[in-house]
Write a protein that holds these residues in place. Structure first.
Motif, PDB file in Angstrom:
ATOM      1  N   LYS A   7       0.843  -1.204   0.000  1.00  0.00           N
ATOM      2  CA  LYS A   7       0.000   0.000   0.000  1.00  0.00           C
ATOM      3  C   LYS A   7       0.874   1.248   0.000  1.00  0.00           C
ATOM      4  O   LYS A   7       1.822   1.352   0.779  1.00  0.00           O
ATOM      5  CB  LYS A   7      -0.921  -0.010   1.226  1.00  0.00           C
ATOM      6  CG  LYS A   7      -1.831   1.220   1.331  1.00  0.00           C
ATOM      7  CD  LYS A   7      -1.363   2.189   2.379  1.00  0.00           C
ATOM      8  CE  LYS A   7      -2.160   3.474   2.393  1.00  0.00           C
ATOM      9  NZ  LYS A   7      -1.747   4.394   3.451  1.00  0.00           N
ATOM     10  N   GLY A   9       0.811   5.298   0.519  1.00  0.00           N
ATOM     11  CA  GLY A   9       0.026   6.431   1.019  1.00  0.00           C
ATOM     12  C   GLY A   9       0.219   7.669   0.161  1.00  0.00           C
ATOM     13  O   GLY A   9       1.008   7.662  -0.802  1.00  0.00           O
ATOM     14  N   GLY A  10      -0.492   8.724   0.522  1.00  0.00           N
ATOM     15  CA  GLY A  10      -0.555   9.936  -0.299  1.00  0.00           C
ATOM     16  C   GLY A  10       0.797  10.542  -0.652  1.00  0.00           C
ATOM     17  O   GLY A  10       1.039  10.912  -1.813  1.00  0.00           O
ATOM     18  N   THR A 174       4.923   4.430   3.667  1.00  0.00           N
ATOM     19  CA  THR A 174       4.492   5.773   4.034  1.00  0.00           C
ATOM     20  C   THR A 174       5.694   6.710   4.102  1.00  0.00           C
ATOM     21  O   THR A 174       6.764   6.392   3.582  1.00  0.00           O
ATOM     22  CB  THR A 174       3.668   5.717   5.352  1.00  0.00           C
ATOM     23  OG1 THR A 174       3.196   7.016   5.662  1.00  0.00           O
ATOM     24  CG2 THR A 174       4.479   5.168   6.515  1.00  0.00           C
ATOM     25  N   ASP A 175       5.494   7.891   4.730  1.00  0.00           N
ATOM     26  CA  ASP A 175       6.577   8.886   4.740  1.00  0.00           C
ATOM     27  C   ASP A 175       7.446   8.802   5.991  1.00  0.00           C
ATOM     28  O   ASP A 175       8.300   9.648   6.209  1.00  0.00           O
ATOM     29  CB  ASP A 175       6.002  10.297   4.566  1.00  0.00           C
ATOM     30  CG  ASP A 175       4.990  10.655   5.636  1.00  0.00           C
ATOM     31  OD1 ASP A 175       4.692   9.807   6.505  1.00  0.00           O
ATOM     32  OD2 ASP A 175       4.481  11.790   5.609  1.00  0.00           O
ATOM     33  N   GLY A 178       8.575   3.667   9.860  1.00  0.00           N
ATOM     34  CA  GLY A 178       7.984   2.685  10.751  1.00  0.00           C
ATOM     35  C   GLY A 178       7.107   3.361  11.795  1.00  0.00           C
ATOM     36  O   GLY A 178       6.839   4.562  11.706  1.00  0.00           O
ATOM     37  N   VAL A 179       6.677   2.564  12.766  1.00  0.00           N
ATOM     38  CA  VAL A 179       5.893   3.101  13.884  1.00  0.00           C
ATOM     39  C   VAL A 179       6.891   3.541  14.952  1.00  0.00           C
ATOM     40  O   VAL A 179       7.791   2.787  15.316  1.00  0.00           O
ATOM     41  CB  VAL A 179       4.930   2.043  14.443  1.00  0.00           C
ATOM     42  CG1 VAL A 179       4.162   2.599  15.626  1.00  0.00           C
ATOM     43  CG2 VAL A 179       3.982   1.552  13.355  1.00  0.00           C
ATOM     44  N   TYR A 180       6.720   4.746  15.439  1.00  0.00           N
ATOM     45  CA  TYR A 180       7.620   5.313  16.438  1.00  0.00           C
ATOM     46  C   TYR A 180       6.949   5.352  17.816  1.00  0.00           C
ATOM     47  O   TYR A 180       5.725   5.208  17.944  1.00  0.00           O
ATOM     48  CB  TYR A 180       8.023   6.739  16.026  1.00  0.00           C
ATOM     49  CG  TYR A 180       9.141   6.784  15.006  1.00  0.00           C
ATOM     50  CD1 TYR A 180       8.946   6.346  13.693  1.00  0.00           C
ATOM     51  CD2 TYR A 180      10.403   7.271  15.357  1.00  0.00           C
ATOM     52  CE1 TYR A 180       9.974   6.390  12.765  1.00  0.00           C
ATOM     53  CE2 TYR A 180      11.434   7.320  14.432  1.00  0.00           C
ATOM     54  CZ  TYR A 180      11.214   6.879  13.134  1.00  0.00           C
ATOM     55  OH  TYR A 180      12.239   6.916  12.221  1.00  0.00           O
ATOM     56  N   THR A 182       6.439   7.896  19.482  1.00  0.00           N
ATOM     57  CA  THR A 182       5.407   8.920  19.317  1.00  0.00           C
ATOM     58  C   THR A 182       5.631   9.534  17.949  1.00  0.00           C
ATOM     59  O   THR A 182       6.593   9.201  17.255  1.00  0.00           O
ATOM     60  CB  THR A 182       5.442   9.983  20.438  1.00  0.00           C
ATOM     61  OG1 THR A 182       4.228  10.748  20.377  1.00  0.00           O
ATOM     62  CG2 THR A 182       6.633  10.940  20.297  1.00  0.00           C
ATOM     63  N   ASP A 183       4.741  10.437  17.533  1.00  0.00           N
ATOM     64  CA  ASP A 183       4.890  11.047  16.217  1.00  0.00           C
ATOM     65  C   ASP A 183       6.258  11.739  16.126  1.00  0.00           C
ATOM     66  O   ASP A 183       6.532  12.664  16.884  1.00  0.00           O
ATOM     67  CB  ASP A 183       3.760  12.073  16.020  1.00  0.00           C
ATOM     68  CG  ASP A 183       3.708  12.589  14.591  1.00  0.00           C
ATOM     69  OD1 ASP A 183       4.740  12.518  13.889  1.00  0.00           O
ATOM     70  OD2 ASP A 183       2.636  13.073  14.193  1.00  0.00           O
ATOM     71  N   ARG A 185       7.283  13.885  14.371  1.00  0.00           N
ATOM     72  CA  ARG A 185       7.196  15.334  14.125  1.00  0.00           C
ATOM     73  C   ARG A 185       7.157  16.126  15.426  1.00  0.00           C
ATOM     74  O   ARG A 185       7.369  17.337  15.435  1.00  0.00           O
ATOM     75  CB  ARG A 185       5.906  15.664  13.348  1.00  0.00           C
ATOM     76  CG  ARG A 185       5.992  15.262  11.889  1.00  0.00           C
ATOM     77  CD  ARG A 185       4.617  15.425  11.243  1.00  0.00           C
ATOM     78  NE  ARG A 185       4.458  14.408  10.222  1.00  0.00           N
ATOM     79  CZ  ARG A 185       4.345  14.672   8.927  1.00  0.00           C
ATOM     80  NH1 ARG A 185       4.334  15.901   8.499  1.00  0.00           N
ATOM     81  NH2 ARG A 185       4.215  13.697   8.055  1.00  0.00           N
ATOM     82  N   ALA A 209      -2.683   8.365  16.829  1.00  0.00           N
ATOM     83  CA  ALA A 209      -1.500   8.161  15.973  1.00  0.00           C
ATOM     84  C   ALA A 209      -1.966   7.768  14.584  1.00  0.00           C
ATOM     85  O   ALA A 209      -2.418   6.654  14.365  1.00  0.00           O
ATOM     86  CB  ALA A 209      -0.604   7.073  16.551  1.00  0.00           C
ATOM     87  N   LYS A 210      -1.869   8.679  13.619  1.00  0.00           N
ATOM     88  CA  LYS A 210      -2.570   8.407  12.354  1.00  0.00           C
ATOM     89  C   LYS A 210      -1.771   7.545  11.385  1.00  0.00           C
ATOM     90  O   LYS A 210      -2.178   7.349  10.236  1.00  0.00           O
ATOM     91  CB  LYS A 210      -3.007   9.709  11.697  1.00  0.00           C
ATOM     92  CG  LYS A 210      -1.875  10.536  11.117  1.00  0.00           C
ATOM     93  CD  LYS A 210      -2.452  11.611  10.217  1.00  0.00           C
ATOM     94  CE  LYS A 210      -1.323  12.324   9.511  1.00  0.00           C
ATOM     95  NZ  LYS A 210      -1.764  13.153   8.426  1.00  0.00           N
ATOM     96  N   VAL A 211      -0.643   6.998  11.825  1.00  0.00           N
ATOM     97  CA  VAL A 211       0.189   6.209  10.916  1.00  0.00           C
ATOM     98  C   VAL A 211      -0.562   4.996  10.351  1.00  0.00           C
ATOM     99  O   VAL A 211      -0.320   4.585   9.221  1.00  0.00           O
ATOM    100  CB  VAL A 211       1.534   5.841  11.592  1.00  0.00           C
ATOM    101  CG1 VAL A 211       1.349   5.022  12.834  1.00  0.00           C
ATOM    102  CG2 VAL A 211       2.479   5.149  10.640  1.00  0.00           C
TER     103      VAL A 211
HETATM  104  P1  ADP Z   1      -0.003   8.068   4.483  1.00  0.00           P
HETATM  105  O1  ADP Z   1      -0.367   9.234   3.635  1.00  0.00           O
HETATM  106  O2  ADP Z   1       1.181   7.301   3.950  1.00  0.00           O
HETATM  107  O3  ADP Z   1      -1.169   7.188   4.802  1.00  0.00           O
HETATM  108  P2  ADP Z   1      -0.219   9.337   7.077  1.00  0.00           P
HETATM  109  O4  ADP Z   1       0.044  10.799   7.049  1.00  0.00           O
HETATM  110  O5  ADP Z   1      -1.624   8.893   7.134  1.00  0.00           O
HETATM  111  O6  ADP Z   1       0.553   8.670   5.847  1.00  0.00           O
HETATM  112  O7  ADP Z   1       0.558   8.664   8.314  1.00  0.00           O
HETATM  113  C1  ADP Z   1       1.951   8.874   8.479  1.00  0.00           C
HETATM  114  C2  ADP Z   1       2.179   9.965   9.519  1.00  0.00           C
HETATM  115  O8  ADP Z   1       1.741   9.509  10.791  1.00  0.00           O
HETATM  116  C3  ADP Z   1       3.632  10.314   9.769  1.00  0.00           C
HETATM  117  O9  ADP Z   1       4.103  11.274   8.849  1.00  0.00           O
HETATM  118  C4  ADP Z   1       3.636  10.821  11.201  1.00  0.00           C
HETATM  119  O10 ADP Z   1       3.667  12.226  11.276  1.00  0.00           O
HETATM  120  C5  ADP Z   1       2.303  10.350  11.760  1.00  0.00           C
HETATM  121  N1  ADP Z   1       2.422   9.620  13.028  1.00  0.00           N
HETATM  122  C6  ADP Z   1       1.685   9.848  14.138  1.00  0.00           C
HETATM  123  N2  ADP Z   1       2.054   9.053  15.135  1.00  0.00           N
HETATM  124  C7  ADP Z   1       3.047   8.273  14.670  1.00  0.00           C
HETATM  125  C8  ADP Z   1       3.843   7.225  15.245  1.00  0.00           C
HETATM  126  N3  ADP Z   1       3.664   6.823  16.516  1.00  0.00           N
HETATM  127  N4  ADP Z   1       4.782   6.638  14.478  1.00  0.00           N
HETATM  128  C9  ADP Z   1       4.960   7.026  13.199  1.00  0.00           C
HETATM  129  N5  ADP Z   1       4.248   8.020  12.601  1.00  0.00           N
HETATM  130  C10 ADP Z   1       3.305   8.638  13.319  1.00  0.00           C
END
Ligand code: ADP
Ligand code: ASP
Ligand code: MG
Length: 412
Positions: A7, A9-10, A174-175, A178-180, A182-183, A185, A209-211
């Motif tokens: 998959k 993402g955007g 995705t950008d 992996g999963v962190y 916390t975000d 950013r 956490a929108k990942v």
């Molecule tokens: P996509 O467009 O690939 O679906 P999203 O923007 O939906 O990507 O999800 C990726 C984003 O999720 C990352 O850029 C990050 O800022 C955010 N995010 C929030 N919490 C976490 C986390 N715990 N680990 C990784 N990313 C996270």
């Protein structure tokens, strides 16, 4: 042939150049002997633009037409990805949701997947097609109309395909790599996790956490899909990214796995309601009927038969909630002296399955917030998470303080 779901993402399909990079990755997996199902999002920013157009045209929009408009972004990238693969001599074909057909219920804008028949796509694989490119986020209702799965829904499309086609793995590109904890950013100290348990990922996702979309994690857990999150911008080896897996597959982990936050929260308090049996039902019934997603609830100490009731809700549902409460008061179902709304709060949560067997996480959390002078407005807990509501302006500070206090930059 083993089937792999990939998959993008955007941000990973944001330009033609990025689509080409993604297509190269897909080509490599085909060369490795896989049949590949590619799920694509719309180009980044596209869905927001489409939602904006709908809201500008019709503030109280018909959700069926909302879905007709916002599903279009994925159709563009699906076609472009198939064309890019064909240009690389990889036999590929695109599918819109309705062509699969990915069948959903009729809950427009938040539809749930009911069935993914595999015949159409498998017939093409049997003819020699190597890649099925499917538009994420969309399906078809029993009435034959296009539906969408809620924001971030392409993750759920991907996992549902992995389950339906019994894929060896579902890779979410995705950008971030992996999963962190916390975000990344919010704090540069955030650490990438090699593995995270389904339960923890489910909580983190549902707490902000929108990942990954929450539904995608639910489905992966239910159908035992091997789910991996990884970067589309870096070269990944076989162990790259984060594997979302069963608790038993993780040897050692921190008591707290991660910190999640949700920025767009609001808090409402009904002052001086009668403290009698049925009062909670009288308040939360009309809120549910008005489709208000109430989250945290606190009933304060009662005095002289009156009490205050506080609850949290998404900030964009305030108007609906206020109307529901005013209507309930007008009809005599409930009585309150005043409705106080605070639209500037955020929810911060710490999550970890280790909390089941460790006492003291809550008090450590509260002390860390106290040391930063952050006032806690509402608290809720469950077996593996603690959430607090605080003033939104302290959100980043609170996340950083909690990340530090639980030493999430260190491995277990
Ligand atoms: P996509 O467009 O690939 O679906 P999203 O923007 O939906 O990507 O999800 C990726 C984003 O999720 C990352 O850029 C990050 O800022 C955010 N995010 C929030 N919490 C976490 C986390 N715990 N680990 C990784 N990313 C996270
Ligand atoms: N494009 C949709 C969104 O932005 C679905 C997704 O990308 O997952 O919400
Ligand atoms: Mg997403």
């Amino acid at each position: 042939m083993p089937t792999l779901v990939m998959k993008f993402g955007g941000t990973s399909v944001a330009t033609l150049d990025r689509i080409r990079r993604a297509a190269k990755r897909v080509g490599r997996e085909v060369a490795n002997g896989h049949d590949v199902i590619v799920i694509v999002s719309a180009m980044s920013g596209k869905t927001n633009e489409l939602v904006g157009w709908v809201e500008e045209t019709s503030p109280m929009f018909d959700a069926r037409e909302y879905d007709a408009v916002v599903s279009s972004g994925e159709q563009v990238t699906a076609g472009l990805m198939a064309l890019t693969l064909q240009e690389m001599d990889v036999p590929a074909r695109s599918w819109a949701g309705w062509q699969v057909p990915l069948k959903t219920n009729s809950a427009h804008a938040a539809a749930r997947i009911e069935e993914i028949p595999t015949e159409n796509i498998n017939a093409k694989f049997a003819e020699g097609m190597k890649v099925a490119v499917v538009a994420g986020f969309q399906g078809i209702s029993p009435e034959g109309r296009i539906t969408t799965l809620g924001r971030g829904g392409s993750d759920t499309t991907a996992v549902a395909f992995a389950a339906a086609f019994d894929a060896i793995r579902c890779d979410i590109y995705t950008d971030v790599d992996g999963v962190y904890t916390t975000d990344p950013r919010i704090t540069s100290k955030a650490r990438k996790l090699d593995k995270i348990a389904f339960e923890e990922m489910l909580e983190l996702a549902s707490l902000g956490a929108k990942v990954l979309q929450t539904r995608s994690v639910e489905l992966a857990m239910r159908f035992k899909v091997r789910l991996r999150v990884l970067s589309s911008f870096e070269d990944n080896d076989d162990n790259a990214g984060t594997l979302v897996c069963a608790e038993e597959d993780i040897m050692e982990s921190n008591v707290v796995a991660g910190v999640a936050f949700s920025r767009d929260e609001a808090k409402m308090t009904l002052l001086s309601v009668a403290d009698r049996p049925g009062i909670a039902a009288a308040i939360f019934g009309p809120l549910a009927d008005a489709s208000v997603n109430v989250d945290m609830i606190v009933q304060n100490i009662s005095e002289d038969g009156r009490t205050d009731m506080t609850f949290s809700l998404p900030v964009n549902q305030i108007a609906r909630a206020e109307k529901a409460m005013d209507d309930a008061k007008a009809s005599g179902e409930i009585n309150f002296s005043q409705l106080v709304t605070d639209a500037d709060v955020a929810k911060i949560s710490v999550v970890g399955i280790g909390m089941r067997s460790h006492a003291g996480v809550a008090s450590q959390m509260f002390k860390a917030l106290r040391d930063e002078g952050i006032n806690i407005k509402v608290i809720t807990t469950s077996e593996i998470k603690i959430s607090v509501l605080i003033d939104r302006k302290y959100m980043e500070l609170a996340v950083q303080a909690l990340h530090d206090t639980f030493e999430l930059h260190k491995t277990a």
